[in-house]
Design an enzyme around this catalytic site. Structure first.
Site, short mmCIF file in Angstrom:
data_model
loop_
_atom_site.label_atom_id
_atom_site.label_comp_id
_atom_site.label_asym_id
_atom_site.label_seq_id
_atom_site.Cartn_x
_atom_site.Cartn_y
_atom_site.Cartn_z
N ASP B 31 0.80 -1.22 0.09
CA ASP B 31 -0.11 -0.04 0.05
C ASP B 31 0.97 1.26 0.03
O ASP B 31 1.84 1.31 1.01
CB ASP B 31 -1.07 0.04 1.21
CG ASP B 31 -2.17 -0.76 1.24
OD1 ASP B 31 -2.38 -1.41 0.21
OD2 ASP B 31 -2.76 -1.01 2.22
N LYS B 88 -8.02 0.66 -5.27
CA LYS B 88 -9.29 0.20 -4.53
C LYS B 88 -10.35 0.77 -4.96
O LYS B 88 -10.44 2.14 -5.01
CB LYS B 88 -9.16 0.00 -2.97
CG LYS B 88 -8.07 -0.71 -2.36
CD LYS B 88 -8.00 -0.39 -1.02
CE LYS B 88 -7.03 -0.94 -0.29
NZ LYS B 88 -6.82 -2.47 -0.43
N GLY B 160 -5.50 -2.71 8.87
CA GLY B 160 -4.90 -1.56 9.68
C GLY B 160 -4.46 -2.05 11.04
O GLY B 160 -4.56 -1.17 11.91
N GLY B 221 -3.15 -7.50 8.06
CA GLY B 221 -2.45 -7.50 9.35
C GLY B 221 -1.23 -7.94 9.34
O GLY B 221 -0.38 -8.11 10.33
N GLY B 242 -0.20 -3.65 4.02
CA GLY B 242 -0.91 -2.23 3.91
C GLY B 242 -0.10 -1.26 5.03
O GLY B 242 0.84 -0.81 4.69
N SER B 243 -0.69 -1.39 6.16
CA SER B 243 -0.03 -0.23 7.03
C SER B 243 1.42 -0.48 7.54
O SER B 243 1.93 0.02 8.04
CB SER B 243 -1.12 -0.18 8.11
OG SER B 243 -2.40 -0.04 7.52
#
Lengths: 216, 302
Positions: B31, B88, B160, B221, B242-243
């Site tokens: 991301d 997205k 997240g 995650g 992602g994060s």
């Protein structure tokens, strides 16, 4: 190499990332044994190497950090037969035309253009005539595909599509811009493996006496 | 590209859509929210980037309605990198998906991380030339998405959170579902199709082949190299992060380490080596607390 190995050459598949299992299945179908190559030691004892489709920048970076890129360069320059599809074609090029720098292995006297056919929206499949394989044409699956802009004097053009070179050969080195591993057509894999059998086999006289009876 | 270069080729076929996912296997999709992060991801060895306005942990923090990203930002990222760029759209938002196709992103993620636009239906993905990836928590959900035209799947996990437990649960639930279908008799598969609310032909395909018909990544995650290697161990064909990267203390080093750990997931010495000195991972969240607050993203979509 033992006599039985001549009919079942041991082919490494570069396994940094990409369509590895698809090539393993195709190679098994044409009678080769396969092994995955992620670190330099895994190049030992190979009769040939496949560089699959994937992201060529990822290949260059990850293989560069482990020393694999240098080892690949050395083995391929030393004559290890190699078959590269899409990203594999790019890795084997002597130069990339266009902007951006990236690490390559080299080995084929070709200049390539990355993503030459466009982004995914333009990705396509089409029949590709490969004269050396005869009829019917191959079903070429082109995914964000490169093409070959120029070939050197030692390189034989195997196929063109829409006026662009999309497959080529230099002795036991073969490259194509499309993905035969995504179809059931094994002719290009067979051409590669048969080339290895020819190149590594002893002279014809030595074959008499049945040592090459095989695994067919 | 000109139509001439394509020369009567067929675009948007199943093979062309699923094929790009096959080329991403074994890789890490990261991301990113701007061109600078996209460059960091590419230089770390990401096989693709996911362009979005806010990474999931920020979406979680800010709240409100999360929508498709600003096209300007997506174009900036496309111009910055040569690897595939995904983006997205909201669940069921046909027009956001059309916009992303018009922008020529390489893959569309119809994602539960954004606020759903339609509570009943997902996008009819068969009508698009650009391929879609979708999240799933179990086999039935994965096959429903594939029947709608998804050319790639990923676990939903819980985006997240920096907590891999939900990604693990979803991956195991999917593989257990596959094993169950594979060991079932043909007549039992009718009942399984009904129970899983999945099309019978896809249940039969899974039973015959022992896998999903499209590539399956893990997401939701993953925060450490060991998390990425764990998901590969559990059968993921690649990972989305992602994060986990850009909320950590040293994003370039962590991004590189997660790429290495994904390629060499079955070599603990490599995973150990790349895990050293990465400084702090993103802060993790406890799933039970999010659930109690009604903040789970994985329950979006059906």
């Amino acid at each position: 190499m033992s006599a039985a190995d001549l009919t079942r050459p041991r082919i490494g598949v570069l396994a940094v990332q990409g369509a590895v299992s698809e090539h393993e299945a195709a190679l098994a179908d044409v009678g080769a044994r396969t092994t995955r190559v992620r670190v330099p030691d895994e190049l030992d004892g190979l009769d040939g190497l496949v560089i699959p489709g994937g992201e060529s920048t990822t290949f260059g970076l990850v293989a560069g950090r482990s020393g694999l890129l240098d080892a690949l360069h050395e083995r391929i320059a030393g004559g290890l037969p190699v078959f590269g599809t899409c990203a594999g074609l790019i890795m084997l090029a002597s130069r990339i035309d266009g902007d951006g720098e990236q690490a390559l292995i080299g080995g084929m006297d070709i200049v390539v253009r990355r993503n030459a056919f466009g982004r995914q929206l333009a990705s396509f499949e089409a029949d590709v005539d490969v004269p050396v394989l005869g009829d019917p044409p191959m079903r070429g699956i082109f995914i964000r595909a490169p093409w070959i802009e120029q070939v050197g004097p030692s390189v034989e053009v195997l196929a063109e599509h829409a006026g662009h070179i999309v497959a080529a050969r230099d002795r036991t080195r073969i490259v194509c811009a499309f993905h035969p591993e995504l179809t059931g057509d094994r002719r290009l894999h067979r051409l590669f493996v048969d080339g290895i059998r020819g190149a590594t086999a002893p002279a014809d006289e030595d074959l008499k006496g049945g040592i090459r009876v095989g695994s067919q | 590209m000109s139509d001439n270069a394509r020369a009567n080729g067929a675009t948007g076929t199943d093979a062309v859509k699923a094929g790009l996912a096959q080329m991403l296997k074994g890789g890490v999709i990261m991301d990113v929210v701007d061109a600078e992060q996209a460059k960091i991801a590419e230089e770390a060895g990401a096989c693709a980037v996911m362009a979005l306005e806010r990474i999931p942990s920020e979406i979680r923090r800010v709240g409100g309605v999360a929508r498709m990203s600003d096209p300007e930002m997506i174009i900036g990222i496309q111009e910055a990198v040569s690897i595939p760029v995904m983006a997205k759209c909201r669940i069921g938002h046909h027009v956001e998906a059309q916009v992303l196709q018009a922008l020529e992103v390489d893959y569309i993620d119809e994602s539960e991380v954004l606020t759903p636009a339609d509570e009943a239906s997902h996008v009819d993905k068969r009508r698009f030339t650009i391929p879609f990836v979708c999240g799933a928590t179990n086999l039935g959900e994965a096959l429903r998405r594939i029947s709608e035209g998804a050319a790639m799947m990923r676990t939903k996990g819980e985006a997240g959170t920096g907590n891999v437990v939900e990604a693990v649960r979803h991956m195991k639930t999917i593989t257990q579902g596959i094993r169950r279908v594979a060991s079932a008799t043909p007549d039992e598969r009718f009942a399984i199709a009904k129970e899983m609310a999945a099309p019978l032909d896809l249940i039969e395909w899974v039973g015959e082949h022992g896998r999903l018909p499209v590539v399956n990544f893990s997401a939701g995650g993953i925060a450490t190299p060991a998390d990425a290697a764990l998901m590969m161990y559990l059968g993921a064909e690649g990972v989305f992060v992602g994060s986990g990267i850009f909320m950590s203390e040293d994003p370039p080093a962590r991004a590189r380490a997660i790429v290495e750990a994904t390629t060499h997931w079955d070599d603990p010495e490599v995973v150990a080596r790349v895990s050293r000195g990465l400084r702090e991972a993103m802060p993790g969240l406890e799933i039970a607390q999010i659930a109690a607050e009604g903040g789970l993203l994985q329950t979006r979509g059906w």
